[in-house]
Design an enzyme around this catalytic site. Structure first.
Site, PDB file in Angstrom:
ATOM      1  N   ASP A  57       0.897  -1.232  -0.056  1.00 31.01           N
ATOM      2  CA  ASP A  57       0.020   0.115   0.029  1.00 31.01           C
ATOM      3  C   ASP A  57       0.845   1.250  -0.166  1.00 31.01           C
ATOM      4  OD1 ASP A  57      -1.879   1.803   0.298  1.00 31.01           O
ATOM      5  OD2 ASP A  57      -2.821   1.162   1.997  1.00 31.01           O
ATOM      6  N   TYR A 147       0.215  18.994  -3.364  1.00 31.95           N
ATOM      7  CA  TYR A 147       0.387  18.080  -4.576  1.00 31.95           C
ATOM      8  C   TYR A 147       1.474  18.671  -5.113  1.00 31.95           C
ATOM      9  CZ  TYR A 147      -0.071  15.720  -9.212  1.00 31.95           C
ATOM     10  OH  TYR A 147       0.274  15.109 -10.088  1.00 31.95           O
ATOM     11  N   ALA A 149       4.097  20.457  -3.808  1.00 31.15           N
ATOM     12  CA  ALA A 149       5.084  20.128  -2.910  1.00 31.15           C
ATOM     13  C   ALA A 149       5.521  18.587  -3.147  1.00 31.15           C
ATOM     14  CB  ALA A 149       4.704  20.375  -1.576  1.00 31.15           C
ATOM     15  N   LYS A 151       5.340  16.758  -5.560  1.00 30.64           N
ATOM     16  CA  LYS A 151       5.909  16.498  -6.959  1.00 30.64           C
ATOM     17  C   LYS A 151       7.112  17.321  -7.303  1.00 30.64           C
ATOM     18  CE  LYS A 151       3.093  13.758  -9.065  1.00 30.64           C
ATOM     19  NZ  LYS A 151       3.552  12.639  -9.641  1.00 30.64           N
TER      20      LYS A 151
END
Length: 232
Positions: A57, A147, A149, A151
């Protein structure tokens, strides 16, 4: 990477990941598909009959090494393709730690941990690690803070890994697609309150084509950063 290379893919269930898995499967390569649970593994095995599945996971990177230690990992990994990702938009003033943790865990810490766990196999093969990043990995906009940050962090991970593993013959590529027609894009549009028209965005097959191009490049060259933008 001719014939029977082994590729470990995250995010093969939809979007870009599904397109890449299908293309590699069709040309006869070996697939190892990461699934978050046994049910998902079963679905992926049904869709790609020749593929192996691995359960772990990505939302819980602390437990990945435990999960992998109870399964047989492939002896060789010619390419590790990090394609899974999640997005949850919102202004910094509203984002709680939970939302930050979810995106950082799945988009950044899990790829780092999977890479760590598979580096021995990648070194043996002088393999290739591909990170599917995002335009948000290069520029952050309002409401995309968490998001972007994650990436931006993924770009840093790729750049550091490239320098560290160059002596071991490992190639590292970051791909930065613009908006791509996928379930993730449909979610973004609903969060933005906009109508979703897949025809306006990049077809996942086009991004898959660029990823295969990077994988198939002769050994004397390496694609480090690849930006893919909507052509219409």
């Amino acid at each position: 990477m001719a014939g029977m290379a082994t590729h470990l893919i995250t995010g093969a269930g939809s979007g870009i990941g599904a397109a890449v898995a299908r293309r590699l499967d069709e040309r006869g390569d070996e697939l190892v598909l990461l699934a978050r649970d046994a049910g998902r593994a079963k679905e992926l095995a049904a869709r790609f009959p020749g593929a192996r599945t691995l359960v772990g996971d990505l939302a819980d990177p602390d437990r990945l090494s435990w999960a992998f230690s109870h399964q047989s990992l492939p002896d060789r990994v010619d390419s590790l393709l990090h394609i899974a990702g999640i997005v949850d938009l919102g202004p910094i003033g509203d984002l709680r730690p939970k939302t930050w943790h979810q995106q950082l865990n799945l988009n950044l810490i899990a790829p780092a941990e999977i890479t760590r766990l598979l580096l021995p196999q990648l070194r043996i093969c002088k393999g290739h690690v591909v990170f599917v990043n995002s335009g948000a990995g290069l520029a952050a906009h309002a409401e995309w803070g968490a998001y972007a940050a994650s990436k931006h962090g993924l770009k840093a991970l790729a750049d550091s890994l490239r320098q560290e593993e160059k002596p071991n013959g490992i190639r590292v590529t970051s791909v930065y697609p613009g908006r791509t027609a996928s379930p993730m894009q449909a979610k973004v549009h609903s969060q933005e309150g906009k109508a979703y028209d897949p025809a306006r965005w990049i077809d996942p097959e086009s991004v898959a084509t660029t990823i295969l191009m990077a994988l198939d490049l002769p050994r004397d060259a390496e694609v480090t950063d690849l930006m893919v933008r909507p052509g219409r």
